[in-house]
Design a protein around this motif. Sequence first.
Motif, PDB file in Angstrom:
ATOM      1  N   ARG A  57     -32.427  14.822 -78.175  1.00 25.24           N
ATOM      2  CA  ARG A  57     -32.256  15.624 -79.398  1.00 25.24           C
ATOM      3  C   ARG A  57     -32.770  17.046 -79.197  1.00 25.24           C
ATOM      4  O   ARG A  57     -32.178  18.003 -79.671  1.00 25.24           O
ATOM      5  CB  ARG A  57     -32.999  14.983 -80.568  1.00 25.24           C
ATOM      6  CG  ARG A  57     -32.248  13.868 -81.204  1.00 25.24           C
ATOM      7  CD  ARG A  57     -32.943  13.466 -82.464  1.00 25.24           C
ATOM      8  NE  ARG A  57     -32.054  12.737 -83.318  1.00 25.24           N
ATOM      9  CZ  ARG A  57     -32.442  12.187 -84.442  1.00 25.24           C
ATOM     10  NH1 ARG A  57     -33.683  12.301 -84.841  1.00 25.24           N
ATOM     11  NH2 ARG A  57     -31.584  11.530 -85.188  1.00 25.24           N
ATOM     12  N   ILE A  60     -30.447  19.550 -77.525  1.00 22.87           N
ATOM     13  CA  ILE A  60     -29.414  20.172 -78.358  1.00 22.87           C
ATOM     14  C   ILE A  60     -29.780  21.621 -78.668  1.00 22.87           C
ATOM     15  O   ILE A  60     -28.919  22.498 -78.708  1.00 22.87           O
ATOM     16  CB  ILE A  60     -29.240  19.382 -79.672  1.00 22.87           C
ATOM     17  CG1 ILE A  60     -28.671  17.999 -79.384  1.00 22.87           C
ATOM     18  CG2 ILE A  60     -28.361  20.125 -80.655  1.00 22.87           C
ATOM     19  CD1 ILE A  60     -28.689  17.086 -80.594  1.00 22.87           C
ATOM     20  N   TYR A 147     -29.828  15.766 -87.861  1.00 24.50           N
ATOM     21  CA  TYR A 147     -29.584  16.250 -86.507  1.00 24.50           C
ATOM     22  C   TYR A 147     -28.122  16.097 -86.107  1.00 24.50           C
ATOM     23  O   TYR A 147     -27.637  16.829 -85.255  1.00 24.50           O
ATOM     24  CB  TYR A 147     -30.496  15.547 -85.512  1.00 24.50           C
ATOM     25  CG  TYR A 147     -31.939  15.955 -85.662  1.00 24.50           C
ATOM     26  CD1 TYR A 147     -32.369  17.204 -85.244  1.00 24.50           C
ATOM     27  CD2 TYR A 147     -32.867  15.109 -86.235  1.00 24.50           C
ATOM     28  CE1 TYR A 147     -33.686  17.590 -85.385  1.00 24.50           C
ATOM     29  CE2 TYR A 147     -34.189  15.486 -86.389  1.00 24.50           C
ATOM     30  CZ  TYR A 147     -34.589  16.724 -85.961  1.00 24.50           C
ATOM     31  OH  TYR A 147     -35.882  17.114 -86.110  1.00 24.50           O
ATOM     32  N   SER A 148     -27.414  15.138 -86.715  1.00 28.12           N
ATOM     33  CA  SER A 148     -25.990  14.996 -86.392  1.00 28.12           C
ATOM     34  C   SER A 148     -25.213  16.218 -86.878  1.00 28.12           C
ATOM     35  O   SER A 148     -24.243  16.634 -86.241  1.00 28.12           O
ATOM     36  CB  SER A 148     -25.421  13.715 -87.006  1.00 28.12           C
ATOM     37  OG  SER A 148     -25.486  13.761 -88.410  1.00 28.12           O
ATOM     38  N   THR A 151     -25.764  18.914 -84.306  1.00 24.58           N
ATOM     39  CA  THR A 151     -24.908  18.679 -83.149  1.00 24.58           C
ATOM     40  C   THR A 151     -23.475  19.106 -83.447  1.00 24.58           C
ATOM     41  O   THR A 151     -22.817  19.742 -82.619  1.00 24.58           O
ATOM     42  CB  THR A 151     -24.937  17.189 -82.767  1.00 24.58           C
ATOM     43  OG1 THR A 151     -26.289  16.799 -82.547  1.00 24.58           O
ATOM     44  CG2 THR A 151     -24.125  16.924 -81.523  1.00 24.58           C
ATOM     45  N   LYS A 152     -23.002  18.768 -84.630  1.00 22.41           N
ATOM     46  CA  LYS A 152     -21.646  19.154 -85.032  1.00 22.41           C
ATOM     47  C   LYS A 152     -21.516  20.677 -85.093  1.00 22.41           C
ATOM     48  O   LYS A 152     -20.511  21.247 -84.669  1.00 22.41           O
ATOM     49  CB  LYS A 152     -21.319  18.541 -86.388  1.00 22.41           C
ATOM     50  CG  LYS A 152     -19.907  18.747 -86.844  1.00 22.41           C
ATOM     51  CD  LYS A 152     -19.662  18.027 -88.160  1.00 22.41           C
ATOM     52  CE  LYS A 152     -18.260  18.292 -88.655  1.00 22.41           C
ATOM     53  NZ  LYS A 152     -18.016  17.668 -89.965  1.00 22.41           N
ATOM     54  N   GLY A 155     -21.068  22.335 -81.718  1.00 23.68           N
ATOM     55  CA  GLY A 155     -19.807  22.093 -81.038  1.00 23.68           C
ATOM     56  C   GLY A 155     -18.595  22.660 -81.752  1.00 23.68           C
ATOM     57  O   GLY A 155     -17.487  22.559 -81.249  1.00 23.68           O
TER      58      GLY A 155
END
Length: 173
Positions: A57, A60, A147-148, A151-152, A155
């Motif tokens: 994590r 990232i 945190y997702s 990450t999204k 990207g």
Amino acid sequence: MIRPEAAAFFKKYSEIFAGLIIALIGLWLATRIGWFWTAIGVIIAFMGLGLAFTAFRRLIFKTDQIGPGVVEVDERQISYFSAYEGGSVSIESLARITAITTDEGPWSDDLHWVLEEDGGTTLTIPNSAAGAEQLFDAFAALDGVDYSMATKAMGTTNHDSFVIWSKPRAALH
């Protein structure tokens, strides 16, 4: 001698490798005879996996690019210093954390963190600023960080904003 590319690779992922090695040692201990070593081995294996997951994590937030400014996290205070702008916010008074992206990503550093305080003060920090990886540890102190979504955001290839965390609103009833 080790090639510079290989050294950079191992340095970048060293925390993940350390966690996986600890997990393997724990699994090895868990296969020893006796319930005591099995229990100790399982505990160590879970600790190693937790370390590897946290390191993944944290990875990232790291970037290889050098951007403007310096981030400093000290005593629950996030500060950003730059030639053009800067400021500081207290972690206790944060109301929302948003990730803003441009259409230049994900191959260039197009991510900016917008930290909003209760009083309306905002602090915008580029993810490529020196020390920006410290933001991961600062955000970890907040309950419910998504945190997702981070990450999204890293990207995406569009102009967009992603709310990573917001302070829960007090119920009136």
